[in-house]
Enzyme design. Structure first.
Site, PDB file in Angstrom:
ATOM      1  CG  HIS A  20      35.938  69.161  84.416  1.00  0.00           C
ATOM      2  ND1 HIS A  20      35.823  68.621  85.680  1.00  0.00           N
ATOM      3  CD2 HIS A  20      35.739  70.489  84.569  1.00  0.00           C
ATOM      4  CE1 HIS A  20      35.553  69.581  86.545  1.00  0.00           C
ATOM      5  NE2 HIS A  20      35.509  70.742  85.888  1.00  0.00           N
ATOM      6  CG  HIS A  65      33.795  75.306  84.328  1.00  0.00           C
ATOM      7  ND1 HIS A  65      32.847  75.148  85.317  1.00  0.00           N
ATOM      8  CD2 HIS A  65      34.842  74.533  84.694  1.00  0.00           C
ATOM      9  CE1 HIS A  65      33.317  74.323  86.239  1.00  0.00           C
ATOM     10  NE2 HIS A  65      34.528  73.931  85.884  1.00  0.00           N
ATOM     11  CE  LYS A  85      32.355  68.722  89.584  1.00  0.00           C
ATOM     12  NZ  LYS A  85      32.917  69.900  88.957  1.00  0.00           N
ATOM     13  CG  HIS A 142      35.373  70.309  93.409  1.00  0.00           C
ATOM     14  ND1 HIS A 142      35.790  71.279  92.520  1.00  0.00           N
ATOM     15  CD2 HIS A 142      36.146  70.476  94.504  1.00  0.00           C
ATOM     16  CE1 HIS A 142      36.756  72.002  93.057  1.00  0.00           C
ATOM     17  NE2 HIS A 142      36.987  71.526  94.274  1.00  0.00           N
ATOM     18  CG  HIS A 177      39.244  69.280  88.946  1.00  0.00           C
ATOM     19  ND1 HIS A 177      39.050  68.865  90.241  1.00  0.00           N
ATOM     20  CD2 HIS A 177      38.199  70.079  88.654  1.00  0.00           C
ATOM     21  CE1 HIS A 177      37.942  69.405  90.706  1.00  0.00           C
ATOM     22  NE2 HIS A 177      37.410  70.144  89.760  1.00  0.00           N
ATOM     23  CG  ASP A 184      38.425  72.692  86.014  1.00  0.00           C
ATOM     24  OD1 ASP A 184      37.242  73.036  85.828  1.00  0.00           O
ATOM     25  OD2 ASP A 184      39.016  72.848  87.093  1.00  0.00           O
TER      26      ASP A 184
HETATM   27  O1  DOR Z   1      39.429  76.613  89.187  1.00  0.00           O
HETATM   28  C1  DOR Z   1      38.245  76.285  89.129  1.00  0.00           C
HETATM   29  N1  DOR Z   1      37.352  77.025  88.447  1.00  0.00           N
HETATM   30  N2  DOR Z   1      37.851  75.189  89.776  1.00  0.00           N
HETATM   31  C2  DOR Z   1      36.564  74.848  89.869  1.00  0.00           C
HETATM   32  O2  DOR Z   1      36.275  73.864  90.495  1.00  0.00           O
HETATM   33  C3  DOR Z   1      35.515  75.704  89.262  1.00  0.00           C
HETATM   34  C4  DOR Z   1      36.040  76.538  88.206  1.00  0.00           C
HETATM   35  C5  DOR Z   1      35.102  77.648  87.808  1.00  0.00           C
HETATM   36  O3  DOR Z   1      33.920  77.375  87.599  1.00  0.00           O
HETATM   37  O4  DOR Z   1      35.549  78.792  87.694  1.00  0.00           O
HETATM   38 ZN    ZN Z   2      35.597  72.496  86.918  1.00  0.00          ZN
END
Ligand code: DOR
Ligand code: ZN
Length: 355
Positions: free
Chosen positions: A17, A19, A107, A145, A183, A256
């Site tokens: 997971h 980003h 997702k 999520h 998460h 995450d």
């Molecule tokens: O804390 C987070 N940041 N939770 C999420 O679900 C998305 C993520 C983000 O993309 O910044």
């Molecule tokens: Zn995330």
């Protein structure tokens, strides 16, 4: 008494997971992940969300270019792409994604739940049944999520309520659908995932293993500890640690890691997300060491995820060594900077070697 382990060599781990963002930010952060992990599940919540296979393939190309620019050898890091589920995702799009070989999950963001989730789902079973049916049939995992967005529900209860309102009806309607509860943050979530019938798993972040909600307010409000789902009470952290270090195959690593420019975190309305890509394995090793379960880190970080996703385990190894690792205060990120989680603090484990 046995002396504690001072080095630990495990199969190269994956991040299930992550980003990475896009554009100049992608260029800044991709190398951090590639230094730690062989593969990662790339979240699709870009400003213009990745809603089709075509968009996912184009994003994948941009990730390869960024890796190339960072001098990472071809094949040293594999991005595992995902699509962003919307009310309009068709069964045909699911089939296309599944046949691409590059898309490994779809997702679910409940609309409004978190960063860039406005295009998310408003009514999962009402609007997405055709897509879910196709996913169940093709073995495409749904990555969830797991928080309700009902403003009447207390922020700290949103995961538990999601289980009752969404997860249970979803799994009753699609019992063979592969589901990853992303998460996970509560003991309710741990109990649900442990006991559910069928193909259910969960990712757990390093920050939810290391910190409870006090971390958000220690000595003042600390925006770099703010993420969604938000950190919970100590009893929940203990349940997560127990699950992660249990060796149970349903629990695996997902950082995450979610970079935001420093100025958007240190802000009157700060963004949610902790940047942990830089030091993920150091953080996880520190967490596992607190309960004397380093022997379970390999299953969590390197074996359970591929087994659930039906992928081969990585070749090669990662060696961690007991020793001080000082987390930098901040790192350059595009025109701004990003503050890593626990910036300036010292961790008890450091990466010693990769093969
Ligand atoms: O804390 C987070 N940041 N939770 C999420 O679900 C998305 C993520 C983000 O993309 O910044
Ligand atoms: Zn995330």
């Amino acid at each position: 008494m046995q002396s504690p382990t001072d080095t630990l060599t495990i199969t190269r781990p994956d991040d299930w997971h992550l980003h990475l963002r896009d554009g100049a930010v992608l260029d800044s952060v991709v190398a951090d992940t590639a230094r730690q992990f062989a593969r990662a599940i790339i979240m699709p919540n870009l400003k213009a969300p990745v809603i089709t296979t075509e968009l996912a393939m184009a994003y994948r190309q941009r990730i390869f270019q960024a890796l190339d620019q960072a001098g990472i050898a071809q094949g040293a890091f594999i991005p595992l792409m995902t699509l962003y589920l919307t009310d309009n995702t068709s069964a045909a799009e699911v089939v296309k994604a599944s046949q691409s070989g590059a898309v490994h999950g779809i997702k679910l963001y409940p609309a409004g739940a978190t960063t860039n989730s406005d295009a998310g789902v408003t009514d999962l079973l009402g609007r997405c049944s055709a897509a879910l049916e196709a996913m169940q049939k093709s073995g495409m995992p749904l990555l969830v999520h797991g928080e309700v967005t009902d403003p009447a529900i207390d922020l700290f209860d949103r995961e538990a309520v999601f289980i009752d309102r969404v997860m249970i009806p979803l799994r009753r309607a699609f019992p063979e659908l592969k589901v990853v509860f992303e998460h996970l943050t509560t003991s309710d979530g741990v109990d649900y995932v442990r006991e559910a019938e069928g193909p259910v798993a969960a990712t757990i972040t390093a920050h939810h293993l290391l910190y409870n909600r006090n971390a958000l307010f220690q000595g003042g409000i600390r925006p770099h500890w703010y993420c969604l789902p938000v950190l919970k009470r100590e009893k929940h952290r203990l349940a997560l640690i127990e699950a992660a270090t249990s060796g149970v195959g349903r629990f695996f690593l997902g950082t995450d890691s979610a970079p935001h420019p420093k100025g958007l975190k240190e802000n009157a309305c700060g963004c949610a997300g902790c940047y942990t890509a830089l030091h993920a394995m150091e953080l996880y090793a520190t967490a596992f060491d607190t309960v004397g379960r380093l022997d379970k880190l390999e299953a969590f970080a390197s074996l359970n995820g591929p087994a659930f996703y039906g992928l081969a385990v990585n070749q090669g190894t990662l060696t961690l060594r007991r020793g001080n690792y000082q987390i930098p205060a901040e790192l350059p990120m595009a025109e701004s900077s990003v503050v890593p989680l626990a910036a300036g603090e010292t961790l008890g484990w450091t990466i010693a070697a990769q093969s």
